[in-house]
Design an enzyme around this catalytic site. Structure first.
Site, PDB file in Angstrom:
ATOM      1  N   ASP A  41     -47.009  92.711 104.794  1.00 13.40           N
ATOM      2  CA  ASP A  41     -47.651  93.892 104.202  1.00 13.40           C
ATOM      3  C   ASP A  41     -49.113  93.939 104.626  1.00 13.40           C
ATOM      4  O   ASP A  41     -49.678  92.928 105.041  1.00 13.40           O
ATOM      5  CB  ASP A  41     -47.562  93.798 102.667  1.00 13.40           C
ATOM      6  CG  ASP A  41     -47.632  95.148 101.978  1.00 13.40           C
ATOM      7  OD1 ASP A  41     -46.634  95.556 101.349  1.00 13.40           O
ATOM      8  OD2 ASP A  41     -48.703  95.811 102.045  1.00 13.40           O
ATOM      9  N   VAL A  65     -47.348  97.820 110.144  1.00  8.10           N
ATOM     10  CA  VAL A  65     -46.111  98.178 110.859  1.00  8.10           C
ATOM     11  C   VAL A  65     -46.340  99.142 112.016  1.00  8.10           C
ATOM     12  O   VAL A  65     -45.484  99.284 112.891  1.00  8.10           O
ATOM     13  CB  VAL A  65     -45.020  98.770 109.915  1.00  8.10           C
ATOM     14  CG1 VAL A  65     -44.528  97.751 108.923  1.00  8.10           C
ATOM     15  CG2 VAL A  65     -45.493 100.039 109.242  1.00  8.10           C
ATOM     16  N   TYR A 156     -42.873 113.897 105.673  1.00 12.34           N
ATOM     17  CA  TYR A 156     -42.114 112.776 105.119  1.00 12.34           C
ATOM     18  C   TYR A 156     -40.621 112.927 105.429  1.00 12.34           C
ATOM     19  O   TYR A 156     -39.962 111.985 105.887  1.00 12.34           O
ATOM     20  CB  TYR A 156     -42.349 112.702 103.607  1.00 12.34           C
ATOM     21  CG  TYR A 156     -41.672 111.541 102.923  1.00 12.34           C
ATOM     22  CD1 TYR A 156     -42.225 110.272 102.980  1.00 12.34           C
ATOM     23  CD2 TYR A 156     -40.483 111.723 102.220  1.00 12.34           C
ATOM     24  CE1 TYR A 156     -41.611 109.197 102.347  1.00 12.34           C
ATOM     25  CE2 TYR A 156     -39.860 110.664 101.588  1.00 12.34           C
ATOM     26  CZ  TYR A 156     -40.429 109.404 101.654  1.00 12.34           C
ATOM     27  OH  TYR A 156     -39.803 108.340 101.032  1.00 12.34           O
ATOM     28  N   LYS A 160     -38.267 110.453 107.770  1.00 17.79           N
ATOM     29  CA  LYS A 160     -37.136 109.718 107.198  1.00 17.79           C
ATOM     30  C   LYS A 160     -35.803 110.148 107.840  1.00 17.79           C
ATOM     31  O   LYS A 160     -34.869 109.342 107.932  1.00 17.79           O
ATOM     32  CB  LYS A 160     -37.097 109.920 105.676  1.00 17.79           C
ATOM     33  CG  LYS A 160     -38.286 109.277 104.951  1.00 17.79           C
ATOM     34  CD  LYS A 160     -38.302 107.770 105.127  1.00 17.79           C
ATOM     35  CE  LYS A 160     -39.328 107.086 104.244  1.00 17.79           C
ATOM     36  NZ  LYS A 160     -39.293 105.611 104.349  1.00 17.79           N
TER      37      LYS A 160
HETATM   38  P1  NAP Z   1     -45.121 101.500  97.540  1.00 17.49           P
HETATM   39  O1  NAP Z   1     -44.988 101.006  96.131  1.00 17.49           O
HETATM   40  O2  NAP Z   1     -46.288 102.367  97.887  1.00 17.49           O
HETATM   41  O3  NAP Z   1     -45.092 100.226  98.515  1.00 17.49           O
HETATM   42  C1  NAP Z   1     -45.233 100.361  99.891  1.00 17.49           C
HETATM   43  C2  NAP Z   1     -45.922  99.128 100.428  1.00 17.49           C
HETATM   44  O4  NAP Z   1     -46.065  99.296 101.841  1.00 17.49           O
HETATM   45  C3  NAP Z   1     -47.339  98.929  99.850  1.00 17.49           C
HETATM   46  O5  NAP Z   1     -47.592  97.577  99.576  1.00 17.49           O
HETATM   47  C4  NAP Z   1     -48.216  99.429 101.009  1.00 17.49           C
HETATM   48  O6  NAP Z   1     -49.504  98.842 101.016  1.00 17.49           O
HETATM   49  C5  NAP Z   1     -47.394  98.960 102.198  1.00 17.49           C
HETATM   50  N1  NAP Z   1     -47.787  99.625 103.427  1.00 17.49           N
HETATM   51  C6  NAP Z   1     -48.276 100.866 103.604  1.00 17.49           C
HETATM   52  N2  NAP Z   1     -48.581 101.081 104.889  1.00 17.49           N
HETATM   53  C7  NAP Z   1     -48.248  99.938 105.561  1.00 17.49           C
HETATM   54  C8  NAP Z   1     -48.332  99.546 106.906  1.00 17.49           C
HETATM   55  N3  NAP Z   1     -48.841 100.348 107.857  1.00 17.49           N
HETATM   56  N4  NAP Z   1     -47.896  98.314 107.249  1.00 17.49           N
HETATM   57  C9  NAP Z   1     -47.409  97.454 106.316  1.00 17.49           C
HETATM   58  N5  NAP Z   1     -47.331  97.773 105.008  1.00 17.49           N
HETATM   59  C10 NAP Z   1     -47.748  99.016 104.629  1.00 17.49           C
HETATM   60  O7  NAP Z   1     -43.831 102.335  97.996  1.00 17.49           O
HETATM   61  P2  NAP Z   1     -42.348 102.422  97.364  1.00 17.49           P
HETATM   62  O8  NAP Z   1     -42.325 103.590  96.454  1.00 17.49           O
HETATM   63  O9  NAP Z   1     -41.887 101.101  96.883  1.00 17.49           O
HETATM   64  O10 NAP Z   1     -41.529 102.840  98.678  1.00 17.49           O
HETATM   65  C11 NAP Z   1     -40.981 101.865  99.565  1.00 17.49           C
HETATM   66  C12 NAP Z   1     -40.121 102.566 100.592  1.00 17.49           C
HETATM   67  O11 NAP Z   1     -39.088 103.307  99.946  1.00 17.49           O
HETATM   68  C13 NAP Z   1     -40.893 103.568 101.456  1.00 17.49           C
HETATM   69  O12 NAP Z   1     -40.396 103.550 102.775  1.00 17.49           O
HETATM   70  C14 NAP Z   1     -40.573 104.890 100.783  1.00 17.49           C
HETATM   71  O13 NAP Z   1     -40.702 105.988 101.663  1.00 17.49           O
HETATM   72  C15 NAP Z   1     -39.131 104.654 100.376  1.00 17.49           C
HETATM   73  N6  NAP Z   1     -38.673 105.525  99.300  1.00 17.49           N
HETATM   74  C16 NAP Z   1     -39.324 105.507  98.094  1.00 17.49           C
HETATM   75  C17 NAP Z   1     -38.867 106.337  97.071  1.00 17.49           C
HETATM   76  C18 NAP Z   1     -39.529 106.371  95.713  1.00 17.49           C
HETATM   77  O14 NAP Z   1     -39.184 107.223  94.893  1.00 17.49           O
HETATM   78  N7  NAP Z   1     -40.454 105.444  95.417  1.00 17.49           N
HETATM   79  C19 NAP Z   1     -37.766 107.182  97.303  1.00 17.49           C
HETATM   80  C20 NAP Z   1     -37.132 107.170  98.548  1.00 17.49           C
HETATM   81  C21 NAP Z   1     -37.594 106.313  99.540  1.00 17.49           C
HETATM   82  P3  NAP Z   1     -50.732  99.706 100.355  1.00 17.49           P
HETATM   83  O15 NAP Z   1     -50.342  99.966  98.937  1.00 17.49           O
HETATM   84  O16 NAP Z   1     -51.913  98.800 100.501  1.00 17.49           O
HETATM   85  O17 NAP Z   1     -50.812 100.965 101.177  1.00 17.49           O
END
Ligand code: NAP
Length: 256
Positions: A41, A65, A156, A160
């Site tokens: 991360d 990433v 987005y 995806k």
């Molecule tokens: P999250 O809580 O924001 O966690 C994402 C993590 O990725 C954070 O620790 C973030 O760090 C890190 N990150 C961001 N940019 C990065 C990079 N360039 N390289 C490495 N790490 C990076 O997100 P989440 O809601 O758990 O979502 C996780 C995944 O599920 C994502 O792909 C999202 O699109 C997908 N998703 C989420 C939902 C939802 O409802 N939450 C629904 C469908 C799909 P920082 O916080 O420091 O930026």
């Protein structure tokens, strides 16, 4: 440990974006089933904290990433530390909620860089490592919005949708080459993560906000981190050994 999850004991998994939300949940579940887990991360503080939860079975590595150099450094560090990778979860992702008329080119590029290019680089690095070590499982976290678009999220949604296609081409390439590497996507609906919790905390009417999100799902609620983590656990282990190239909705019926 249940019989069906024994195949994961001793395996090594890299989970990107595992310092928060869904990634942290997947890392915790894999660790609970005997995996050694690399928390990869950009967030060093939270990433190290999560890795420490797993005692000797957690290891934090900084990873952006979007950067090929960062991926190559990660793979080399992980290889030195723990050897070959068995499971890669390409989970890191960022959101944007601006319509096609509002979204700037900079935001478009940023969303595609993290959500799509990040997954492309991860798949390529994992294939390179896994094909020489007996195979593995790659899991890409896409989104229900990659299958069923909303007008508010063109960048987005496109990023995806590309992950779904990339997952299928990766799965085909690995199968055709006989690499024993499977590649699958998970397409979550709206999930109760810190992101959604913070949005609710900031909203004038948190209940109305939650109802709006819930109503997008025929089952009438948003999902939990564990709902997604359980799907990742299944796709990581041998129970799904004949499954490759799928986009698995975990979305309470949102994409029906
Ligand atoms: P999250 O809580 O924001 O966690 C994402 C993590 O990725 C954070 O620790 C973030 O760090 C890190 N990150 C961001 N940019 C990065 C990079 N360039 N390289 C490495 N790490 C990076 O997100 P989440 O809601 O758990 O979502 C996780 C995944 O599920 C994502 O792909 C999202 O699109 C997908 N998703 C989420 C939902 C939802 O409802 N939450 C629904 C469908 C799909 P920082 O916080 O420091 O930026």
């Amino acid at each position: 440990m249940q019989d069906k999850q024994r195949s994961l004991a001793g395996k090594m998994a890299i989970v990107t974006g595992a310092a928060s939300g869904i990634g942290a949940g997947i890392a915790r579940l894999l660790a609970a089933h005997g995996c050694r887990v690399v928390i990869a991360d950009v967030d060093k503080v939270e990433g190290r904290r999560i890795a420490e939860e797993f005692d000797g079975n957690g290891y934090f590595c900084h990873l952006d990433v979007t950067s090929e150099d960062s991926w190559l450094a990660l793979m080399s560090e992980v290889n030195r530390h723990w050897g070959a990778v068995d499971i890669l979860v390409n989970n890191a992702g960022i959101g944007s909620a601006e319509s096609i008329e509002e979204v700037s080119l900079d935001v478009w590029h940023q969303i595609l860089a993290v959500n799509t290019t990040g997954v492309f680089l991860g798949c390529r690095c994992a294939i390179q490592s896994m094909k020489n070590s007996g195979g593995g499982s790659i899991i890409n976290i896409s989104s229900a919005l990659g299958l069923r678009p909303l007008s508010s999220t063109p960048a987005y949604g496109a990023s995806k949708a590309a992950v779904v296609n990339l997952t299928k081409t990766t799965a085909l390439q690995c199968a055709e080459k006989g690499y024993q590497i499977r590649c699958n996507a998970i397409n979550p609906g709206f999930i109760m993560t810190p992101l959604l919790e913070n949005a609710m905390a900031a909203a004038e009417d948190p209940d109305a906000l939650l109802k709006g999100y819930s109503d997008l799902h025929p089952m009438g609620c948003v999902g939990s981190i564990d709902d997604v983590a359980q799907a990742a656990l299944f796709l990581a282990g041998d129970e799904s050994q004949f499954i490759t190239g799928i986009a698995l909705p975990v979305d309470g019926g949102m994409t029906i």
